[in-house]
Design a protein around this motif. Structure first.
Motif, PDB file in Angstrom:
ATOM      1  N   TRP A   1     -15.856   0.221 -47.424  1.00  0.00           N
ATOM      2  CA  TRP A   1     -15.694   0.597 -46.011  1.00  0.00           C
ATOM      3  C   TRP A   1     -15.702   2.109 -45.848  1.00  0.00           C
ATOM      4  O   TRP A   1     -16.339   2.653 -44.921  1.00  0.00           O
ATOM      5  N   GLU A   2     -15.003   2.807 -46.781  1.00  0.00           N
ATOM      6  CA  GLU A   2     -14.983   4.290 -46.725  1.00  0.00           C
ATOM      7  C   GLU A   2     -16.390   4.839 -46.868  1.00  0.00           C
ATOM      8  O   GLU A   2     -16.792   5.749 -46.158  1.00  0.00           O
TER       9      GLU A   2
ATOM     10  N   GLU B   1     -18.254   4.287 -43.647  1.00  0.00           N
ATOM     11  CA  GLU B   1     -17.810   5.192 -42.568  1.00  0.00           C
ATOM     12  C   GLU B   1     -18.343   6.600 -42.770  1.00  0.00           C
ATOM     13  O   GLU B   1     -18.771   7.251 -41.813  1.00  0.00           O
TER      14      GLU B   1
ATOM     15  N   GLU C   1     -21.937   6.798 -41.788  1.00  0.00           N
ATOM     16  CA  GLU C   1     -22.155   6.698 -40.319  1.00  0.00           C
ATOM     17  C   GLU C   1     -21.897   8.012 -39.613  1.00  0.00           C
ATOM     18  O   GLU C   1     -22.413   8.256 -38.538  1.00  0.00           O
ATOM     19  N   LYS C   2     -21.028   8.896 -40.244  1.00  0.00           N
ATOM     20  CA  LYS C   2     -20.643  10.156 -39.556  1.00  0.00           C
ATOM     21  C   LYS C   2     -21.766  11.200 -39.586  1.00  0.00           C
ATOM     22  O   LYS C   2     -22.617  11.192 -40.396  1.00  0.00           O
TER      23      LYS C   2
END
Ligand code: E4P
Length: 217
Positions: free
Chosen positions: A209-210, A213, A216-217
């Motif tokens: 998940w990290e 994320e 995605e940034k």
């Protein structure tokens, strides 16, 4: 299958009770003495936390003394169950108490005949001690299976608490053999809830998940 917690420690009972899977509590004189608190105060406090049956043990050795103690303890709360040791005097006390509608838990059961006598005397619950039997190399699981068979075959209303449970394996075995209840020390709940693959799975999910994320940034 019902889970009871085998402790007189109020903080432990509150913590375990928060999971919503505790159906009752068992104590014995050793467990209560460990707390260093007044017996009546502790039992009343436990009964106010847990809705289900709370076993409190008598210390008298004659039927007369056990019945006198039991009548007094039974007034402490409507969910208290009187724990009576498996002796001839204990059986006499169970007979009297069951006629008075006082629930009993006959404790220190190590054989089929002890369990059968307690059922016939009118015990609400019997407590065969799994861990202590295994300590002396006796097949505790055959005892649980035999007691359950007798209850079902003859139609006794008595329930079996598998007591003296110390490991996850013991708990799983008595569950499969039909013990109605297992009384479990506080420390075992953590072990029962854990599995190495669950821990690794959570770690992997968090890691993935990290990574997602960050991408995605
Ligand atoms: C519960 O009713 C018993 O008193 C308890 O399970 C005994 O456990 P132990 O054999 O680990 O002392």
């Amino acid at each position: 299958m019902k889970f009871f917690v085998d402790t007189a420690n109020v903080a432990e009972i509150r913590r375990i009770n928060e999971m919503g899977i505790v159906d009752g509590v068992t104590t014995n004189p050793t467990i209560v003495a460990r707390e260093g608190r007044d017996f009546e105060t502790v039992i009343k406090e436990i009964c106010s936390i847990v809705d289900g049956p709370v076993s409190a043990e008598v210390t008298g050795l004659t039927a007369h003394d056990m019945v006198t103690e039991a009548r007094s303890i039974s007034k402490w709360s409507n969910n208290v169950v009187i724990k009576i040791p498996m002796t001839m005097e204990g059986l006499k006390a169970v007979k009297i108490l069951s006629k008075e509608g006082i629930k009993t838990n006959v404790t220190l059961i190590f054989s089929v005949s002890q369990g059968l006598m307690a059922m016939k005397a009118g015990a609400t619950i019997i407590s065969p001690f799994v861990g202590r039997l295994e300590d002396i190399g006796v097949d505790a699981y055959q005892l649980i299976a035999d007691l359950r068979h007798i209850i079902d075959f003859y139609g006794y209303e008595t329930e079996i608490i598998a007591a003296s449970i110390r490991s996850v394996q013991q708990l799983e075995k008595v569950t499969k053999l039909g013990a109605h209840i297992a009384t479990i020390p506080d420390s075992l709940f953590e072990k029962m809830s854990s599995h190495i693959l669950t821990t690794q799975g959570i770690e992997q999910f968090m890691k993935d998940w990290e990574t997602f994320e960050k991408r995605e940034k």
